[in-house]
Write an enzyme that holds these catalytic residues in place. Structure first.
Site, PDB file in Angstrom:
ATOM      1  N   HIS A  18     -61.329 -50.984 -15.687  1.00 35.86           N
ATOM      2  CA  HIS A  18     -60.531 -50.263 -16.692  1.00 35.86           C
ATOM      3  C   HIS A  18     -59.235 -49.714 -16.069  1.00 35.86           C
ATOM      4  CE1 HIS A  18     -63.415 -50.264 -20.010  1.00 35.86           C
ATOM      5  NE2 HIS A  18     -64.320 -50.314 -19.050  1.00 35.86           N
ATOM      6  N   GLY A  66     -65.701 -52.853 -24.695  1.00 34.67           N
ATOM      7  CA  GLY A  66     -66.600 -52.613 -25.829  1.00 34.67           C
ATOM      8  C   GLY A  66     -68.032 -52.601 -25.342  1.00 34.67           C
ATOM      9  N   LYS A  98     -53.103 -33.993 -27.274  1.00 33.75           N
ATOM     10  CA  LYS A  98     -52.475 -32.676 -27.402  1.00 33.75           C
ATOM     11  C   LYS A  98     -51.044 -32.647 -26.841  1.00 33.75           C
ATOM     12  CE  LYS A  98     -53.541 -28.394 -28.614  1.00 33.75           C
ATOM     13  NZ  LYS A  98     -54.309 -28.107 -29.840  1.00 33.75           N
ATOM     14  N   CYS A 137     -62.298 -55.475 -19.406  1.00 36.76           N
ATOM     15  CA  CYS A 137     -63.766 -55.369 -19.409  1.00 36.76           C
ATOM     16  C   CYS A 137     -64.382 -56.342 -20.421  1.00 36.76           C
ATOM     17  CB  CYS A 137     -64.180 -53.920 -19.656  1.00 36.76           C
ATOM     18  SG  CYS A 137     -65.901 -53.635 -19.249  1.00 36.76           S
ATOM     19  N   TYR A 138     -64.930 -55.863 -21.532  1.00 39.56           N
ATOM     20  CA  TYR A 138     -65.490 -56.794 -22.522  1.00 39.56           C
ATOM     21  C   TYR A 138     -64.415 -57.787 -22.966  1.00 39.56           C
ATOM     22  CZ  TYR A 138     -67.370 -58.671 -26.853  1.00 39.56           C
ATOM     23  OH  TYR A 138     -67.794 -59.523 -27.844  1.00 39.56           O
ATOM     24  N   GLU A 146     -56.865 -48.369 -17.565  1.00 37.76           N
ATOM     25  CA  GLU A 146     -56.333 -47.254 -18.356  1.00 37.76           C
ATOM     26  C   GLU A 146     -56.844 -45.888 -17.911  1.00 37.76           C
ATOM     27  OE1 GLU A 146     -58.488 -49.493 -19.208  1.00 37.76           O
ATOM     28  OE2 GLU A 146     -59.975 -48.823 -20.650  1.00 37.76           O
ATOM     29  N   ASP A 190     -51.546 -27.708 -33.810  1.00 34.63           N
ATOM     30  CA  ASP A 190     -51.745 -28.951 -34.561  1.00 34.63           C
ATOM     31  C   ASP A 190     -51.376 -28.811 -36.033  1.00 34.63           C
ATOM     32  OD1 ASP A 190     -52.749 -29.622 -32.128  1.00 34.63           O
ATOM     33  OD2 ASP A 190     -54.844 -29.426 -32.718  1.00 34.63           O
TER      34      ASP A 190
END
Ligand code: XMP
Length: 515
Positions: A169, A55, A369, A82-83, A171, A227
């Protein structure tokens, strides 16, 4: 209800959806909730593990987002990122400090403890850091499990309490072994079995929407793109004939596209829904007469689209729900808001203000997507539609330079069809990694010779690009012998064209579309 799920507590970081996506890649269901989700709700939700996201705040800031400390006594494994890592250190009595300068980018870390989080991870590995605050001293009963040159605590843990925290991070793809670390957390530390599949998403979404919608009336603007098609089919499983899909044919579609959409969704198609096709081409051509300025063209097409839709919606009367095929990247992009307008996008975003409805439903809002495509396949939507290349809202309108006329639309439709047909015959779209390829009609006429006659006709430009995010793109090197076939066919078969040009510009400085 899902049996095994991970709860992601959102502290406002930019990669939060990516965390959820990585957990789903471990085949474990995952939801993102606000950081201040009440403890009782967390207990009732009963996750197998909790992830605190990154964050933008500092734990020292006024009103810094923090969690109830009792969360650490729930006996649920926790991973702070992280945060999220700093929050854990701060709340449990460690020492967090603000560095003079931020640490940003790829950093080497050394793993210094035999940790479950780092099972099968190299002892020295590259991670992605993006922070100013850092943990200087770990809380009591925590151990440092990784460090970097600048960061004394790149990772820490309390193995007994199953609380893990990383300053970087995991991710993002720049953290080379990040996926391994996350799957270690989700599958080993949280003991999830990894049995969740996309069809569970489909099944659960249909179930929960059925509960919500009941016998309500649903309206969907169908463009024929991936979509909105996936959203429409999903809702058809929920509402059946209570769903009306409106498909506005603005006369700027690719060759045969309107009929193809009707074939799939219309009365003779595969789905149980009401389908209304509005042939509004002439209205659009009339409005666009004499207009050459790209932004003006875009705005006219967007406004007319909304007008046509409004007229149809008025005939249908009040509906309970309006379905939109918003996907996650649309959410992030619209959140930026401050960047300069390069092109005003037309994505039926103006519809809510003209339709009389109670609530918007965006069933794909948390999917990327490729996940939407998986859902589409799961729902039995034809591959040709699921893997359709992106097509802009204003359609061929942004691929015809200068004034749009019916004659120019026809020329472009034919040329573009030949281009796509020749690519389809080969495996070049895979070999050259084509993200988008199409023809555009330049506003240039030039002299040619056909047979013994002089011609003075249009030039077609071929555009093919490779990109992963559509923000930047490289022009694709399609083999010349294929270009040669396409060029010959276009000039021979499309009346009004005597020259074919190849667009070899990247984005930036060009854009993918021409206008
Ligand atoms: P540009 O031309 O900006 O295109 O490089 C980037 C991507 O966006 C698509 N595009 C649009 N998509 N509505 C859309 O839904 C629009 O108005 C629009 N304009 C461009 C374009 O096809 C490419 O994939």
């Amino acid at each position: 209800m899902q049996e095994e799920k991970i709860l992601v507590l959102d502290f406002g970081g930019q990669y939060n959806q990516l965390i959820a996506r990585r957990v789903r890649e471990c085949n474990v269901y995952c939801e993102i909730h606000p950081f201040n989700m009440p403890l009782v709700d967390i207990i009732e939700y009963n996750p197998k593990g909790i992830i605190f996201t990154g964050g933008p705040n500092s734990v020292f800031a006024d009103k810094a987002p923090l969690v109830d400390k009792k969360i650490f006594d729930l006996n649920i494994p926790i991973l702070g990122i992280c945060y999220g890592c700093q929050t854990i250190a701060y709340l449990l009595g460690g020492n967090v400090k603000s560095a003079k300068s931020s640490e940003y980018g790829k950093i080497n870390i050394d793993i210094i403890k035999d940790s479950k989080l780092f099972k099968d991870v190299n002892k020295n590995t590259i991670v992605w850091m993006s922070h100013t605050d850092y943990v200087e001293e770990v809380p009591k009963s925590f151990e440092i499990s990784a460090k970097s040159f600048n960061c004394p605590v790149a990772a820490m843990e309390n193995e007994n309490k199953k609380i893990y925290a990383v300053q970087y991070h995991p991710e993002v793809l720049h953290t080379i072994e990040g996926m391994k670390m996350l799957s270690n957390f989700v599958l080993d530390i949280c003991e999830c079995h990894g049995l969740w599949k996309m069809d569970d998403f489909v099944k659960n979404t249909i179930e929960s929407l059925k509960e919500k919608i009941g016998n309500g009336k649903v309206l969907c603007a169908l463009s024929g793109g991936v979509d909105s098609s996936v959203a429409a089919v999903l809702l058809s499983k929920v509402a059946g004939k209570n769903l009306t899909c409106v498909f506005v044919d603005h006369g700027l579609l690719r060759k045969n596209e309107g009929d193809e959409v009707e074939k799939i969704f219309g009365p003779k198609g595969n789905y149980d829904l009401n389908f209304i096709r509005v042939n509004a081409s002439q209205r659009f051509y009339d409005k666009l007469k004499g207009i050459t300025e790209p932004e003006q063209k875009r705005k006219i097409i967007g406004a007319e689209f909304i007008k046509v839709f409004e007229e149809v919606a008025n005939k249908i009367g009040a509906v309970d729900y309006l379905v939109q095929g918003t996907i996650y990247p649309d959410v992030i992009e619209s959140g930026l808001g401050k960047s300069a307008t390069i092109k005003s996008h037309h994505n039926v975003g103006g519809l809510p203000s003209v339709v009389n409805f109670k609530e918007i439903i965006e069933p794909l809002k948390l999917l990327f997507k490729d996940e939407v495509r998986k859902v589409g396949l799961e729902l039995g939507i034809p591959e040709s539609l699921v893997y359709r290349q992106p097509f802009p809202g204003p359609g061929l309108g942004v691929r015809i330079i200068g004034e749009i006329t019916e004659e120019k639309v026809k020329i472009l439709q034919e040329a573009d069809y030949i281009f796509r047909e020749e690519i389809r015959k080969t495996d070049i779209d895979k070999k050259c990694n084509l993200s988008q390829y199409f023809a555009a009609l330049t506003n240039m006429k030039s002299v040619g010779v056909m047979g013994d006659f002089r011609t003075y006709d249009y030039a077609i430009a071929l555009r093919a690009v490779q990109t992963s995010d559509f923000m930047t793109a490289d022009w694709a090197r399609i083999p010349y012998d294929v270009i040669d076939i396409i060029s010959r066919r276009i000039v021979n078969e499309v009346k009004g064209v005597n020259r074919v040009l190849l667009d070899c510009t990247s984005k930036p400085p060009a854009t993918i579309e021409f206008e």
